[in-house]
Design a protein around this motif. Sequence first.
Motif, PDB file in Angstrom:
ATOM      1  N   SER A   1       0.797  -1.228   0.000  1.00  0.00           N
ATOM      2  CA  SER A   1       0.000   0.000   0.000  1.00  0.00           C
ATOM      3  C   SER A   1       0.829   1.277   0.000  1.00  0.00           C
ATOM      4  O   SER A   1       0.358   2.335   0.402  1.00  0.00           O
ATOM      5  CB  SER A   1      -0.932  -0.001   1.224  1.00  0.00           C
ATOM      6  OG  SER A   1      -1.770  -1.127   1.212  1.00  0.00           O
TER       7      SER A   1
ATOM      8  N   ARG B   1      -8.672 -10.920   8.547  1.00  0.00           N
ATOM      9  CA  ARG B   1      -8.161 -10.796   7.175  1.00  0.00           C
ATOM     10  C   ARG B   1      -9.334 -10.425   6.279  1.00  0.00           C
ATOM     11  O   ARG B   1     -10.255 -11.222   6.085  1.00  0.00           O
ATOM     12  CB  ARG B   1      -7.523 -12.111   6.742  1.00  0.00           C
ATOM     13  CG  ARG B   1      -6.693 -12.029   5.473  1.00  0.00           C
ATOM     14  CD  ARG B   1      -5.319 -11.426   5.742  1.00  0.00           C
ATOM     15  NE  ARG B   1      -4.484 -11.520   4.567  1.00  0.00           N
ATOM     16  CZ  ARG B   1      -3.631 -12.518   4.336  1.00  0.00           C
ATOM     17  NH1 ARG B   1      -3.519 -13.502   5.225  1.00  0.00           N
ATOM     18  NH2 ARG B   1      -2.887 -12.520   3.252  1.00  0.00           N
ATOM     19  N   ILE B   2      -9.326  -9.202   5.726  1.00  0.00           N
ATOM     20  CA  ILE B   2     -10.399  -8.719   4.871  1.00  0.00           C
ATOM     21  C   ILE B   2      -9.812  -8.264   3.535  1.00  0.00           C
ATOM     22  O   ILE B   2      -8.992  -7.342   3.496  1.00  0.00           O
ATOM     23  CB  ILE B   2     -11.166  -7.552   5.532  1.00  0.00           C
ATOM     24  CG1 ILE B   2     -11.763  -8.008   6.875  1.00  0.00           C
ATOM     25  CG2 ILE B   2     -12.257  -7.035   4.602  1.00  0.00           C
ATOM     26  CD1 ILE B   2     -12.439  -6.894   7.645  1.00  0.00           C
ATOM     27  N   ASP B   3     -10.233  -8.944   2.460  1.00  0.00           N
ATOM     28  CA  ASP B   3      -9.737  -8.610   1.106  1.00  0.00           C
ATOM     29  C   ASP B   3      -8.208  -8.591   1.063  1.00  0.00           C
ATOM     30  O   ASP B   3      -7.594  -7.720   0.455  1.00  0.00           O
ATOM     31  CB  ASP B   3     -10.283  -7.250   0.663  1.00  0.00           C
ATOM     32  CG  ASP B   3     -11.794  -7.264   0.508  1.00  0.00           C
ATOM     33  OD1 ASP B   3     -12.334  -8.342   0.181  1.00  0.00           O
ATOM     34  OD2 ASP B   3     -12.414  -6.204   0.722  1.00  0.00           O
ATOM     35  N   GLY B   4      -7.600  -9.561   1.730  1.00  0.00           N
ATOM     36  CA  GLY B   4      -6.150  -9.700   1.668  1.00  0.00           C
ATOM     37  C   GLY B   4      -5.384  -8.826   2.634  1.00  0.00           C
ATOM     38  O   GLY B   4      -4.174  -8.974   2.768  1.00  0.00           O
TER      39      GLY B   4
END
Length: 536
Positions: free
Chosen positions: A58, A487-490
């Motif tokens: 990110s 763990r949400i969307d990786g």
Amino acid sequence: MLEELIVTNLGIIEEAHLEPGPGLVVVTGETGTGKTMLLGALRLLLGATARRDLVGPSGDEATVQARFTLGEDEVSVARRISKEGRSKAYLDGLMAPLRALEERTVGAVELVAQHDHLRLTNTAEVRRLIDANLDEDGAQVLDRYHAAWERLVDVRRRQEALGGDRRALERDLEVARHQAEEITAAGFVAGEDGELAGSADRLRNAQSIIEGLDEAATNLGEDGVEHTMDRVVLALTRVGDLDPASSGLLDQAVDLATLLAELRSDITAAAADIAAEPQQLEAVEARLALLGDLRRKYGETLDDVLSFAQTAEQRAAQLTKLLDEADGLDAALVTAEAAVAEAGVTLGAARRATAGRLAEVAVGHLAELGFSDPVVLFDVADTAPGPEGAQRIELRFASDAQLEAGPVGRIASGGELSRLVLALRLAAGAEEAAVAAFDEIDAGIGGSIALALGRKLARLAEHRQVLCVTHLPQVAAFAATHYVVDRIDGAAVVRKAEGEDRIEELARMLAGMPDSMRGREHAAELLAVAETAASD
């Protein structure tokens, strides 16, 4: 304690902001969610090596920030890690060396990792554990041993410089002295080789030179140029009587005649000098032969020979000094070895005392962790002295006194190792730290032992902040503050679990069924058990 922790783009953690609070703080979550990354962030703030693969997807860098209260001081620390692997450290908002972060947090924060049990099988690591817990007198003994060992190493190094063979050194000294004396006795000076070569050429051609000089002198004599110059001077003298303005020509003629006379005189003297040195050629050639002999032995040129002489003199001086020291070094070696042996015995006693104290305290902690009569002992065996002492220290363990204690790596099970690591770290001072962090040290533990571990951590947290990444619901139930990593969307997302949310997480940990009514009942019951056990 750790007041605040902010993590950005560290691995799969896109962003997390924790304010843990006092007491026992646990972090739970499914396997692979990234919960251990939070303690990894803390490890970075304590000075761990920053790797480029820690930077998440990110952004171009990962950042970790924390605010501690250490005693009466508030301290903020931060690390920034770039994708290129470069790292920057900050202390109280200012750039600082990484060592400054380590020094500021040393002793205040203890972090126990899930793989620390591997270190217990390494005798060097066990020795370091003992040495790190020596009392003030023991630490001074360790320093004295290190100083004695360094003196011994120095004496041995100086003896090695002697080559270990005095006779060989004496022969080397004799050779070096002979070489220096042979060259010095010859008496050559820089540039003399060129002068000798010129003299030899002149003397070898002496007869031809004399004949040439005689011919030149004859041509300048009474029947030659001088006679002509006399007539020139006479003619110009007559002209001068008639024309005073031409007197300058007469002066030039007189000067030239005088110069020619002096030239003939010098030529005659030169011929006489060569004729007077019939034996000189033999002396010059003998000296050239001597130089040739020296060049064959010591160098291509006279400068090389003279340089070799200087080196031989220096070598002779060094060997003389070494030989003068040899007798003293033998005595010094005996003294140094005795000092190391004495310091080694004293250090061994200090290590045994510390080992006994640590083992006794560790056994007390193990008793609270579900062992009825465990055995922990450090086998401090005497060995040949080395850089770190004259003992080999091995950790031995038995889960019950009726069993024979053996090497910890061969005897202890996974669950026993986890509890042993905790007990030893507590005995070694982790319980004195303001912040104690434990990263999944509960491997192989379950049931009532897990409750004992939770109770132990809760009691430890009564006087300090304890952070614990765990997969055991029995441990999580004792927490004053509970964080969950999902763990949400990786990406890993950190949330604080309270009330019904916490019961759901404990139910998931107990049976993998957070929505099950029976699972939630078991979770609520576990919380009640933990609350009762913590108050006992």
